[in-house]
Design a protein around this motif. Sequence first.
Motif, PDB file in Angstrom:
ATOM      1  N   LEU A   1       9.653   7.435  10.465  1.00 21.95           N
ATOM      2  CA  LEU A   1       8.256   7.716  10.814  1.00 21.95           C
ATOM      3  C   LEU A   1       8.159   8.485  12.128  1.00 21.95           C
ATOM      4  O   LEU A   1       7.362   9.408  12.271  1.00 21.95           O
ATOM      5  CB  LEU A   1       7.466   6.406  10.934  1.00 21.95           C
ATOM      6  N   ALA A   2       8.988   8.081  13.092  1.00 20.34           N
ATOM      7  CA  ALA A   2       8.958   8.728  14.406  1.00 20.34           C
ATOM      8  C   ALA A   2       9.284  10.214  14.284  1.00 20.34           C
ATOM      9  O   ALA A   2       8.617  11.056  14.885  1.00 20.34           O
ATOM     10  CB  ALA A   2       9.929   8.031  15.352  1.00 20.34           C
ATOM     11  N   THR A   3      10.288  10.533  13.475  1.00 22.08           N
ATOM     12  CA  THR A   3      10.661  11.936  13.283  1.00 22.08           C
ATOM     13  C   THR A   3       9.520  12.707  12.630  1.00 22.08           C
ATOM     14  O   THR A   3       9.183  13.818  13.036  1.00 22.08           O
ATOM     15  CB  THR A   3      11.901  12.055  12.368  1.00 22.08           C
ATOM     16  N   MET A   4       8.927  12.102  11.611  1.00 19.80           N
ATOM     17  CA  MET A   4       7.779  12.739  10.939  1.00 19.80           C
ATOM     18  C   MET A   4       6.667  13.056  11.931  1.00 19.80           C
ATOM     19  O   MET A   4       6.084  14.138  11.914  1.00 19.80           O
ATOM     20  CB  MET A   4       7.164  11.758   9.926  1.00 19.80           C
ATOM     21  N   ILE A   5       6.364  12.088  12.782  1.00 23.17           N
ATOM     22  CA  ILE A   5       5.269  12.248  13.742  1.00 23.17           C
ATOM     23  C   ILE A   5       5.586  13.373  14.731  1.00 23.17           C
ATOM     24  O   ILE A   5       4.749  14.208  15.043  1.00 23.17           O
ATOM     25  CB  ILE A   5       4.997  10.911  14.477  1.00 23.17           C
ATOM     26  N   LYS A   6       6.833  13.369  15.187  1.00 20.27           N
ATOM     27  CA  LYS A   6       7.264  14.426  16.114  1.00 20.27           C
ATOM     28  C   LYS A   6       7.126  15.791  15.443  1.00 20.27           C
ATOM     29  O   LYS A   6       6.587  16.732  16.026  1.00 20.27           O
ATOM     30  CB  LYS A   6       8.727  14.161  16.508  1.00 20.27           C
TER      31      LYS A   6
ATOM     32  N   ILE B   1       0.850  -1.190   0.000  1.00 19.95           N
ATOM     33  CA  ILE B   1       0.000   0.000   0.000  1.00 19.95           C
ATOM     34  C   ILE B   1       0.891   1.248   0.000  1.00 19.95           C
ATOM     35  O   ILE B   1       1.695   1.430   0.915  1.00 19.95           O
ATOM     36  CB  ILE B   1      -0.903   0.023   1.267  1.00 19.95           C
ATOM     37  N   ALA B   2       0.729   2.089  -1.002  1.00 18.19           N
ATOM     38  CA  ALA B   2       1.568   3.296  -1.099  1.00 18.19           C
ATOM     39  C   ALA B   2       1.377   4.173   0.137  1.00 18.19           C
ATOM     40  O   ALA B   2       0.246   4.396   0.583  1.00 18.19           O
ATOM     41  CB  ALA B   2       1.222   4.075  -2.359  1.00 18.19           C
ATOM     42  N   PHE B   3       2.493   4.646   0.689  1.00 19.09           N
ATOM     43  CA  PHE B   3       2.450   5.470   1.895  1.00 19.09           C
ATOM     44  C   PHE B   3       1.988   6.884   1.553  1.00 19.09           C
ATOM     45  O   PHE B   3       2.569   7.555   0.709  1.00 19.09           O
ATOM     46  CB  PHE B   3       3.833   5.509   2.544  1.00 19.09           C
ATOM     47  N   ASP B   4       0.931   7.301   2.232  1.00 16.72           N
ATOM     48  CA  ASP B   4       0.379   8.636   2.024  1.00 16.72           C
ATOM     49  C   ASP B   4       0.531   9.373   3.353  1.00 16.72           C
ATOM     50  O   ASP B   4      -0.193   9.118   4.312  1.00 16.72           O
ATOM     51  CB  ASP B   4      -1.094   8.488   1.620  1.00 16.72           C
ATOM     52  N   LYS B   5       1.494  10.268   3.397  1.00 14.83           N
ATOM     53  CA  LYS B   5       1.864  10.909   4.655  1.00 14.83           C
ATOM     54  C   LYS B   5       0.686  11.611   5.331  1.00 14.83           C
ATOM     55  O   LYS B   5       0.467  11.452   6.537  1.00 14.83           O
ATOM     56  CB  LYS B   5       3.000  11.903   4.409  1.00 14.83           C
ATOM     57  N   ALA B   6      -0.081  12.350   4.550  1.00 12.24           N
ATOM     58  CA  ALA B   6      -1.187  13.118   5.142  1.00 12.24           C
ATOM     59  C   ALA B   6      -2.232  12.187   5.767  1.00 12.24           C
ATOM     60  O   ALA B   6      -2.683  12.405   6.901  1.00 12.24           O
ATOM     61  CB  ALA B   6      -1.829  14.004   4.073  1.00 12.24           C
TER      62      ALA B   6
ATOM     63  N   ARG C   1      -4.518   9.647  10.672  1.00 13.09           N
ATOM     64  CA  ARG C   1      -4.921   8.457  11.404  1.00 13.09           C
ATOM     65  C   ARG C   1      -4.204   8.345  12.752  1.00 13.09           C
ATOM     66  O   ARG C   1      -4.798   7.973  13.768  1.00 13.09           O
ATOM     67  CB  ARG C   1      -4.659   7.205  10.551  1.00 13.09           C
ATOM     68  N   VAL C   2      -2.910   8.690  12.767  1.00  7.75           N
ATOM     69  CA  VAL C   2      -2.158   8.668  14.028  1.00  7.75           C
ATOM     70  C   VAL C   2      -2.810   9.637  15.022  1.00  7.75           C
ATOM     71  O   VAL C   2      -3.063   9.287  16.180  1.00  7.75           O
ATOM     72  CB  VAL C   2      -0.671   9.053  13.805  1.00  7.75           C
ATOM     73  N   ASP C   3      -3.093  10.816  14.552  1.00  7.57           N
ATOM     74  CA  ASP C   3      -3.657  11.846  15.415  1.00  7.57           C
ATOM     75  C   ASP C   3      -5.026  11.415  15.970  1.00  7.57           C
ATOM     76  O   ASP C   3      -5.292  11.531  17.169  1.00  7.57           O
ATOM     77  CB  ASP C   3      -3.795  13.139  14.613  1.00  7.57           C
ATOM     78  N   GLU C   4      -5.832  10.897  15.089  1.00  6.70           N
ATOM     79  CA  GLU C   4      -7.165  10.398  15.454  1.00  6.70           C
ATOM     80  C   GLU C   4      -7.053   9.313  16.533  1.00  6.70           C
ATOM     81  O   GLU C   4      -7.785   9.297  17.516  1.00  6.70           O
ATOM     82  CB  GLU C   4      -7.744   9.794  14.172  1.00  6.70           C
ATOM     83  N   CYS C   5      -6.095   8.450  16.331  1.00  2.49           N
ATOM     84  CA  CYS C   5      -5.887   7.322  17.233  1.00  2.49           C
ATOM     85  C   CYS C   5      -5.445   7.793  18.617  1.00  2.49           C
ATOM     86  O   CYS C   5      -5.947   7.330  19.639  1.00  2.49           O
ATOM     87  CB  CYS C   5      -4.853   6.414  16.581  1.00  2.49           C
TER      88      CYS C   5
END
Lengths: 420, 420
Positions: free
Chosen positions: A277-282, A219-224, A229-233
């Motif tokens: 991914l962790a850096t992106m999330i931060k 599944i192609a990674f879609d950053k937005a 989804r992370v935020d929602e979670c």
Amino acid sequence: MTKKNAFYAQSGGVTSVINASACGVIQAAKQYDQIGTVYAGNNGILGALREELIDTYAEDDATIAALRHTPSGAFGSCRYKMKSLEANKAEYERLIEVFKAHDIGYFFYNGGGDSADTCLKVSQLSETMGYPIQAIHVPKTVDNDLPFTDNSPGFGSVAKYIAVSTREAGLDVASMCETSTKVFVLEVMGRHAGWIAGAAGLASEAAGQPPHIILFPEIAFDKARFMARVDECVKEHGFCVVVASEGTRYEDGRFLADAGNKDAFGHTQLGGVAPTLATMIKDELGYKYHWAVADYLQRAARHIASATDVEHAYAVGEAAVHKAMEGKTAIMPCIVREEGEEYRWHIGEAPLSEVANVEEMMPRDYITEDGFHITEAAYKYFAPLIAGEDYPPYKNGLPQYASLKKVFVEKKLDGDFAIK
Amino acid sequence: MTKKNAFYAQSGGVTSVINASACGVIQAAKQYDQIGTVYAGNNGILGALREELIDTYAEDDATIAALRHTPSGAFGSCRYKMKSLEANKAEYERLIEVFKAHDIGYFFYNGGGDSADTCLKVSQLSETMGYPIQAIHVPKTVDNDLPFTDNSPGFGSVAKYIAVSTREAGLDVASMCETSTKVFVLEVMGRHAGWIAGAAGLASEAAGQPPHIILFPEIAFDKARFMARVDECVKEHGFCVVVASEGTRYEDGRFLADAGNKDAFGHTQLGGVAPTLATMIKDELGYKYHWAVADYLQRAARHIASATDVEHAYAVGEAAVHKAMEGKTAIMPCIVREEGEEYRWHIGEAPLSEVANVEEMMPRDYITEDGFHITEAAYKYFAPLIAGEDYPPYKNGLPQYASLKKVFVEKKLDGDFAIK
């Protein structure tokens, strides 16, 4: 039937149960008078090319039995793909020369897709070079990407390790998220296919349980979408557990782990999907994070092997010998899942000509529509593969793994063969 | 003795056996008529400040018993250090107010050094604020840095996980090194003390067995010496396994993981010691590498907990209650190792005034002179702590961990307390 020796070799990335297959081959071979001894290649096929043969019958029975619970490749494995007959005829001639010198009539090759291809070529030598040899491929790969077989021995144990670890780390994050880590990212193997990442989904037995997000290479990674989804979670559950395949990639095919970041010295940043991914999330969401990269720990973790996987691995090794004794060649014993609610399986066989160089991807209907989790169909497929525990023996708090004497067979050929 | 309720809370980073201590506290408390019920703080001490109390007696006995094999903090933990009485008197007044409202006479605080300090302060409230409360600290920390106690419950299980994983991954690398990975780096926890890194040394039972190099926070990192040793090791054994503490640092105190590398966007590189070392090795020596970061997996890994550690964790919880019933306060039950060849231990006690805020480092004589491994003295210290397996029950291939109902006690106080 004249008495002939057998050659067994381990190929490619090792697993926590590949030695269970070796155990199956050797123990089954001992039942047949037609088999003189089983020679194992030192470091895989290189052992044949270099005439470095280990006499497995020189090991005592207890050591061979202990292979069943010993992870990694006890005889040494290698990443070495033999070229086509046309491209490197000398190599195949050398193989035949070694087989002849040691009266080898059976070739058991324990590996993944590449080695199925090599095994097929060896079986063809029998005709093209006039030397009789039966070549049987013994399936193995944590990637679970071999065709025909319902699953690849080696996969079930990695799947269990990842599912167990995800459940445990998920409890850890859940208990700390009020004041500490909100997002945890676990990076798992599977550069081309998402089988291992998918298995993490087993940890979740009710809605909202970790893992909350699984990233598949398919599944192609879609950053937005991912960030949303992370935020929602985090907002809904207080935390978010992400399991990401090392092969997670963007729409254009670039791996997240090779996103071109450079360090202060201009070196390409080593990455790893998890820290990326962790850096992106931060950066995007500001959440406190932790990340883990299981790497070899996952495929070496014999301490938490799946009993089903161990049985499969042993069975394909054993079956390879029985099938050779039935006169078969150019085949691969495989796991056949039977119909019905209760999990049952038996050993079947597949022609190597159709196995070699085919990669089996996760079916799209094993992944939920949003691309972030597994479906009920996937759950049904995965669940039996991690069933049962098969603990190794312990001494002083540590698992006791087989240690081989490795008695090398005296060389009969002159000189060394130069590996290209 | 009048009947009083007890308050229990989990504090700081969780472990795979902290719930075994909770189990010990609750099961022991049920033996005493003087204890009404045990309230657990929801998310640690925050649960007391917010008057979020979970009635542990409302859980059924089987669930409480299952806490013994459930990792992480079942009631929620928190990273929240209470300030001094002078700095935040309101917080202490709030604690007393909640304790009074719920008739709490016993305070059991399950944590590391910081919480020992909080526990001591709570015991002092008894005098300074005229409210009778007995405060007992239940030791817990994977860092093993608490003084007085021979070891900290939680450490033995991480130690076992790391030793087992190092042994397994070491076999993996050994079997592949001829054509693939030559250097493997495993990063482990322990920012200030090298106890966890040191425990990896248990995996090596004979000279030359992995791990070949251990990096401790206690020993300044010398890049040239490290590279020379890695190279020597690869040349001698064909491969090299490095276990590095996350706290590995240079002579000047800078952590390797915070070495100031920036990515393409100018962000500080996330690092991690393992990828940092791996890049160095690649750049300096050119060897193919792999690295793993176990992170939370190591402290959540109840599936491979040390039986000795589980017993210790349960025992300190149980002892905390017995000691409270004997009228004790401001103490910490601790593990006392007895003299003699065979490992024996009993529960002792330490005054909190001498426990709070003291960090126990690895003794220099536990580390070999060259700084790269552990000594025989360290081996003798570590070995009994990882002894024995204590497997959780499994269902469908996955460990079954306790799931609490979490019945909250009705609030008796008005309004919310604002946490500063």
